[in-house]
Design a protein around this motif. Structure first.
Motif, PDB file in Angstrom:
ATOM      1  N   UNK A   1      28.913  49.543  34.288  1.00  0.00           N
ATOM      2  CA  UNK A   1      29.687  48.937  35.365  1.00  0.00           C
ATOM      3  C   UNK A   1      29.867  49.954  36.484  1.00  0.00           C
ATOM      4  N   UNK A   2      29.625  49.529  37.711  1.00  0.00           N
ATOM      5  CA  UNK A   2      29.770  50.431  38.853  1.00  0.00           C
ATOM      6  C   UNK A   2      31.214  50.394  39.374  1.00  0.00           C
ATOM      7  N   UNK A   3      31.684  51.540  39.865  1.00  0.00           N
ATOM      8  CA  UNK A   3      33.020  51.666  40.444  1.00  0.00           C
ATOM      9  C   UNK A   3      32.938  51.525  41.955  1.00  0.00           C
ATOM     10  N   UNK A   4      33.709  50.608  42.498  1.00  0.00           N
ATOM     11  CA  UNK A   4      33.834  50.449  43.945  1.00  0.00           C
ATOM     12  C   UNK A   4      35.312  50.524  44.318  1.00  0.00           C
ATOM     13  N   UNK A   5      35.655  51.454  45.170  1.00  0.00           N
ATOM     14  CA  UNK A   5      37.054  51.641  45.567  1.00  0.00           C
ATOM     15  C   UNK A   5      37.353  50.882  46.866  1.00  0.00           C
ATOM     16  N   UNK A   6      38.581  50.385  46.935  1.00  0.00           N
ATOM     17  CA  UNK A   6      39.086  49.870  48.210  1.00  0.00           C
ATOM     18  C   UNK A   6      40.570  50.221  48.292  1.00  0.00           C
ATOM     19  N   UNK A   7      41.239  49.726  49.290  1.00  0.00           N
ATOM     20  CA  UNK A   7      42.624  50.110  49.506  1.00  0.00           C
ATOM     21  C   UNK A   7      43.564  49.653  48.411  1.00  0.00           C
ATOM     22  N   UNK A   8      43.185  48.615  47.667  1.00  0.00           N
ATOM     23  CA  UNK A   8      44.078  48.080  46.632  1.00  0.00           C
ATOM     24  C   UNK A   8      43.823  48.647  45.250  1.00  0.00           C
TER      25      UNK A   8
ATOM     26  N   UNK B   1      26.119  45.288  37.596  1.00  0.00           N
ATOM     27  CA  UNK B   1      24.885  45.652  38.290  1.00  0.00           C
ATOM     28  C   UNK B   1      23.680  45.032  37.592  1.00  0.00           C
ATOM     29  N   UNK B   2      22.512  45.336  38.101  1.00  0.00           N
ATOM     30  CA  UNK B   2      21.281  44.831  37.475  1.00  0.00           C
ATOM     31  C   UNK B   2      21.117  45.364  36.058  1.00  0.00           C
ATOM     32  N   UNK B   3      21.684  46.527  35.797  1.00  0.00           N
ATOM     33  CA  UNK B   3      21.554  47.112  34.465  1.00  0.00           C
ATOM     34  C   UNK B   3      22.708  46.799  33.530  1.00  0.00           C
ATOM     35  N   UNK B   4      23.666  45.986  33.979  1.00  0.00           N
ATOM     36  CA  UNK B   4      24.849  45.694  33.165  1.00  0.00           C
ATOM     37  C   UNK B   4      24.530  44.734  32.020  1.00  0.00           C
ATOM     38  N   UNK B   5      25.308  44.861  30.965  1.00  0.00           N
ATOM     39  CA  UNK B   5      25.285  43.930  29.843  1.00  0.00           C
ATOM     40  C   UNK B   5      26.723  43.628  29.445  1.00  0.00           C
ATOM     41  N   UNK B   6      26.963  42.409  28.961  1.00  0.00           N
ATOM     42  CA  UNK B   6      28.298  42.007  28.536  1.00  0.00           C
ATOM     43  C   UNK B   6      28.250  41.627  27.059  1.00  0.00           C
TER      44      UNK B   6
END
Length: 382
Positions: A352-359, A366-371
Motif C-alpha cells: 500500500x502506498x502512503x499519500x499525505x494531505x492536510x488531514x 497500487x498495481x502491485x497491491x493484494x488484499x
C-alpha cells in the motif's frame, strides 16, 4: 468458494479460511530450500501448506528480474543441448528465447497473483540475449562437453558434465543443479547483482561434487552476465571440504527433525519479510508489523487496527483509522467489497502506498497491491 477473480478490476483479492500448517518432510534439500528454511522455518512451511484461498499452495509472485533470470538459464540449457546434436542447424537465440517466453507466459496464466502476459511484455529480451552472449562466449571456449546423458546417476563417481548438471549427495538428501560443469570446473551464472550467499552456493555444489567423485573440483567460478565480471571462488582444501560437507548434512538432518516435530517458528524481520511471498497469510508477520513507517514515503503493508471504522462511498468503502497516532484512510473498491470484505474478521493489504494531505494519510492501493480477507478470527492464520 471462488476466492479470487484476477480478471476483475481492482487488486487481486483472496479469501482465506482456516488452514493447518503440516508440511511433509521433503525428499531432498537444495541450497535455496535449506537457506530458505533456516532464514524462516514458517515461511518454508507456509509455502508448502494448502491454502483454501488459492486452491493449493500460495504461488510465487514473479517479477521481471526473476523471469529474466529463469529465461536466461533455460536459454543456456537449450544452447548446450543444441551444441551436442550432430550436424544440427545454427542455433537461433532470439527465436528460442521468444519460444521460451511464450511457454512461460502460458504456464503462468493460472497464477492469480500476476498477469503473465503483461509481465512477459515487460521482459527485456535484448538484455537476456546480451547476458546469453556473455555466457555462451565462455562456454564456447570449452571443448570438453560430454554428450548429454541421464542426470540421475547410479554411481558415486559419475557426474554429468554440461549445462544444468544434477548433483546429489549419496549419503544425504542434499542435492543441487549446477549451471555448468566441465573438467571439474563448476560455473554458476548470475543475471543479477552479486549477493553474499553466491559464494556459499557454488561451494555447496562443490561439496556435492566432492561427495560424488571423492575428489575436489578444479575451480569454482561465478559469472555475472550483467556486468561481465568473473569471480573466482577458492576451492576449500580437502579437510575443509570434508568439514563443509559434514556441516551441510547436519543442517539437513536438523531441518528434517524440526519439520517432523512441527517446530517451524516464524522469524519476522524486514530482511526476511519484505520479499516473502507468503506474508499475506502469516499471522506472525502481521502481529509483528509496526505501523511506524508513516514517517517514510514508502510502500507498506497495512491491516486495520481495532479503532478502524467503515464509511460508505460511491465506489466502495473507506476504512478510517489511527495509525502511529496519525489519522488514516484506505479506500477499498467495489471489486474488493464484492468478496464480502465487510463481513470478514480481518483485512490485510499488501504493498500500500502512503499519500499525505492536510488531514492525515491516505493508504492507496497500487498495481502491485493484494488484499487478503480472513474469514476466521486472526489467530486462525498461524
Amino acid at each position: 468458494m471462488s476466492s479470487c477473480h484476477p480478471k476483475m478490476p481492482g487488486p487481486p483479492t483472496f479469501v482465506i479460511d482456516e488452514f493447518v500448517i503440516r508440511p511433509e518432510v521433503p525428499d531432498t534439500w537444495s541450497f535455496s530450500a535449506l537457506r530458505e528454511f533456516e532464514a524462516c522455518p514458517m515461511r518454508w512451511a507456509l509455502s508448502r501448506t494448502t491454502i483454501s484461498g488459492f486452491d493449493g499452495h500460495v504461488p510465487q509472485k514473479p517479477n521481471r528480474g526473476s523471469v529474466e533470470g529463469t529465461l536466461l538459464h533455460e536459454l543456456i540449457e537449450c544452447f548446450e543441448r543444441h551444441t551436442n546434436k550432430p550436424a544440427s542447424e545454427k542455433f537461433r537465440p532470439r527465436r528460442t528465447l521468444l519460444e521460451l517466453l511464450s511457454a512461460w507466459a502460458k504456464k503462468n496464466e493460472a497464477n492469480p497473483r500476476v498477469d503473465s502476459n503483461a509481465l512477459a511484455g515487460q521482459v527485456r529480451l535484448d538484455e537476456i540475449l546480451r547476458a546469453f552472449s556473455e555466457a555462451s562466449n565462455y562456454l564456447n571456449e570449452t571443448d570438453h562437453q560430454a554428450p548429454r546423458g541421464a542426470k540421475v546417476v547410479s554411481t558415486h563417481s559419475a557426474v554429468f558434465e554440461g549445462a544444468e548438471s544434477w548433483l546429489r549427495d549419496p549419503e544425504s538428501k542434499l542435492c543441487g543443479r549446477a549451471d555448468f560443469i566441465a573438467d571439474g570446473e563448476i560455473i554458476d551464472f548470475k543475471s543479477g547483482e552479486a549477493q553474499d550467499y553466491h559464494s556459499a552456493q557454488v561451494v555447496f555444489y562443490a561439496a556435492l561434487y566432492f561427495a560424488m567423485k571423492h575428489k575436489l573440483p578444479s575451480a569454482l567460478r561465478l559469472i555475472y552476465t550483467q556486468s561481465g565480471e568473473i569471480r573466482e571462488v577458492s576451492v576449500p582444501a580437502l579437510k575443509s571440504m570434508e568439514l563443509e560437507l559434514s556441516k551441510m548434512r547436519q543442517r539437513a538432518l536438523i531441518a528434517d527433525r524440526q519439520i517432523a516435530t512441527g517446530n517451524t517458528p516464524a522469524k519476522p524481520s524486514p530482511a526476511v519479510c519484505t520479499f516473502c511471498h507468503v506474508r499475506g497469510v502469516c499471522g506472525s508477520y502481521w502481529k509483528s508489523l509496526q505501523h511506524n513507517s508513516l514517517q517514510h514515503e514508502s510502500v507498506v503493508d497495512y491491516t486495520p487496527t481495532e479503532m478502524a471504522g467503515e464509511e460508505p462511498a460511491a465506489l466502495g468503502v473507506y476504512i478510517r483509522d489511527i495509525v502511529a497516532g496519525v489519522p488514516t484512510r484506505l479506500h477499498l473498491p467495489q471489486a474488493v467489497m464484492r468478496h464480502g470484505a465487510t463481513q470478514c474478521q480481518q483485512i490485510r493489504c499488501l504493498s500500500v502506498r502512503i499519500n499525505r494531505d492536510g488531514s492525515g494519510v491516505n493508504f492507496t492501493l497500487t498495481r502491485g497491491s493484494e488484499v487478503y480477507l480472513a474469514l476466521q478470527v486472526a489467530d486462525c492464520l498461524q
